[in-house]
Design a protein around this motif. Sequence first.
Motif, PDB file in Angstrom:
ATOM      1  N   PRO A   1       0.902  -1.281  -0.101  1.00 18.44           N
ATOM      2  CA  PRO A   1       0.102   0.143   0.011  1.00 18.44           C
ATOM      3  C   PRO A   1       0.696   1.299   0.057  1.00 18.44           C
ATOM      4  N   GLU A   2       0.464   2.212  -0.830  1.00 19.79           N
ATOM      5  CA  GLU A   2       1.323   3.553  -1.144  1.00 19.79           C
ATOM      6  C   GLU A   2       2.565   3.339  -1.371  1.00 19.79           C
ATOM      7  N   LYS A   3       3.014   2.300  -2.004  1.00 18.35           N
ATOM      8  CA  LYS A   3       4.291   2.085  -2.387  1.00 18.35           C
ATOM      9  C   LYS A   3       4.235   1.772  -4.195  1.00 18.35           C
ATOM     10  N   GLU A   4       5.596   2.039  -4.812  1.00 21.13           N
ATOM     11  CA  GLU A   4       5.367   1.750  -5.983  1.00 21.13           C
ATOM     12  C   GLU A   4       5.650   0.072  -6.058  1.00 21.13           C
ATOM     13  N   ARG A   5       5.375  -0.316  -7.580  1.00 22.64           N
ATOM     14  CA  ARG A   5       5.303  -1.778  -7.626  1.00 22.64           C
ATOM     15  C   ARG A   5       6.818  -2.106  -7.989  1.00 22.64           C
ATOM     16  N   GLU A   6       7.274  -3.166  -7.457  1.00 21.24           N
ATOM     17  CA  GLU A   6       8.817  -3.310  -7.595  1.00 21.24           C
ATOM     18  C   GLU A   6       9.235  -4.659  -7.759  1.00 21.24           C
ATOM     19  N   GLY A   7      10.281  -5.145  -8.592  1.00 21.91           N
ATOM     20  CA  GLY A   7      10.403  -6.333  -9.012  1.00 21.91           C
ATOM     21  C   GLY A   7      10.894  -7.194  -7.937  1.00 21.91           C
ATOM     22  N   VAL A   8      10.631  -8.554  -7.929  1.00 19.02           N
ATOM     23  CA  VAL A   8      11.007  -9.342  -6.897  1.00 19.02           C
ATOM     24  C   VAL A   8      11.908 -10.428  -7.348  1.00 19.02           C
ATOM     25  N   ALA A   9      11.822 -11.116  -8.595  1.00 15.83           N
ATOM     26  CA  ALA A   9      12.493 -12.176  -9.303  1.00 15.83           C
ATOM     27  C   ALA A   9      11.940 -12.463 -10.530  1.00 15.83           C
ATOM     28  N   PHE A  10      13.296 -13.029 -11.264  1.00 17.98           N
ATOM     29  CA  PHE A  10      12.647 -13.148 -12.673  1.00 17.98           C
ATOM     30  C   PHE A  10      13.466 -14.469 -13.193  1.00 17.98           C
ATOM     31  N   ILE A  11      12.966 -14.841 -14.119  1.00 20.93           N
ATOM     32  CA  ILE A  11      13.244 -16.347 -14.734  1.00 20.93           C
ATOM     33  C   ILE A  11      13.119 -16.165 -16.279  1.00 20.93           C
ATOM     34  N   SER A  12      14.098 -16.644 -17.096  1.00 18.57           N
ATOM     35  CA  SER A  12      14.092 -16.704 -18.565  1.00 18.57           C
ATOM     36  C   SER A  12      13.589 -18.237 -18.547  1.00 18.57           C
ATOM     37  N   THR A  13      12.463 -18.287 -19.251  1.00 10.60           N
ATOM     38  CA  THR A  13      11.915 -19.619 -19.367  1.00 10.60           C
ATOM     39  C   THR A  13      12.564 -20.309 -20.319  1.00 10.60           C
ATOM     40  N   GLY A  14      13.457 -19.860 -21.215  1.00 13.18           N
ATOM     41  CA  GLY A  14      14.214 -20.482 -22.228  1.00 13.18           C
ATOM     42  C   GLY A  14      15.268 -21.261 -21.663  1.00 13.18           C
ATOM     43  N   ASP A  15      16.274 -20.483 -21.009  1.00 13.65           N
ATOM     44  CA  ASP A  15      17.274 -21.280 -20.483  1.00 13.65           C
ATOM     45  C   ASP A  15      17.451 -21.306 -19.022  1.00 13.65           C
ATOM     46  N   GLY A  16      16.307 -21.021 -18.322  1.00 11.72           N
ATOM     47  CA  GLY A  16      16.107 -21.042 -16.781  1.00 11.72           C
ATOM     48  C   GLY A  16      17.093 -20.056 -16.086  1.00 11.72           C
ATOM     49  N   GLY A  17      17.594 -19.018 -16.671  1.00 14.35           N
ATOM     50  CA  GLY A  17      18.396 -18.078 -15.797  1.00 14.35           C
ATOM     51  C   GLY A  17      17.558 -17.260 -15.163  1.00 14.35           C
ATOM     52  N   THR A  18      17.985 -16.853 -13.979  1.00 15.63           N
ATOM     53  CA  THR A  18      17.336 -16.190 -12.830  1.00 15.63           C
ATOM     54  C   THR A  18      18.052 -14.793 -12.547  1.00 15.63           C
ATOM     55  N   ARG A  19      17.187 -13.918 -12.048  1.00 16.31           N
ATOM     56  CA  ARG A  19      17.605 -12.565 -11.480  1.00 16.31           C
ATOM     57  C   ARG A  19      16.816 -12.452 -10.041  1.00 16.31           C
ATOM     58  N   PHE A  20      17.282 -11.573  -9.278  1.00 15.39           N
ATOM     59  CA  PHE A  20      16.697 -11.500  -7.898  1.00 15.39           C
ATOM     60  C   PHE A  20      17.044 -10.070  -7.391  1.00 15.39           C
ATOM     61  N   SER A  21      16.008  -9.324  -6.708  1.00 20.18           N
ATOM     62  CA  SER A  21      16.278  -8.040  -6.339  1.00 20.18           C
ATOM     63  C   SER A  21      16.975  -8.426  -4.779  1.00 20.18           C
ATOM     64  N   ASP A  22      17.800  -7.515  -4.679  1.00 20.72           N
ATOM     65  CA  ASP A  22      18.681  -7.580  -3.306  1.00 20.72           C
ATOM     66  C   ASP A  22      17.923  -8.196  -1.891  1.00 20.72           C
ATOM     67  N   PHE A  23      16.390  -7.548  -1.956  1.00 24.43           N
ATOM     68  CA  PHE A  23      15.825  -8.055  -0.694  1.00 24.43           C
ATOM     69  C   PHE A  23      15.368  -9.719  -0.791  1.00 24.43           C
ATOM     70  N   ALA A  24      15.388 -10.121  -1.894  1.00 24.61           N
ATOM     71  CA  ALA A  24      14.825 -11.429  -2.295  1.00 24.61           C
ATOM     72  C   ALA A  24      15.982 -12.459  -2.206  1.00 24.61           C
TER      73      ALA A  24
END
Length: 129
Positions: free
Chosen positions: A41-64
């Motif tokens: 609430p009252e905060k901007e949407r932020e990224g948490v985690a990401f996955i490339s479904t083609g090769d399985g590569g992942t990225r994470f935000s620092d808090f995650a």
Amino acid sequence: QVQLVESGGGSVQAGGSLRLSCVASGYTDTDNCVGWFRQAPEKEREGVAFISTGDGGTRFSDFAKGRFTISQDNAKKTVYLQMNSLKPEDTAMYYCAVSHQQPWNRRCAATGTPYFNYWGQGTQVTVAS
């Protein structure tokens, strides 16, 4: 028609775990960047985690990093977000999104919200202290 449906949210005590699921339909391309985002609430949407479904590569935000993992089941067209050691500050609506038909972003080079063109409706996560 591309659709994303999230599930798995709920209420847990601090230190608990939840696994969110995102089921995709309406497209056959199996090489995309899929991301989990959250918005408190009252905060901007932020990224948490990401996955490339083609090769399985992942990225994470620092808090995650170290607490959350992202995985996929291509046969089920499902992406999961496993969240452990949850904290009250993780309380938010969690959304999954796909960067669809954007070949330049298949490896999740860009993880900001403008680069994701299809979104689910969200699932609420509440962490009590």
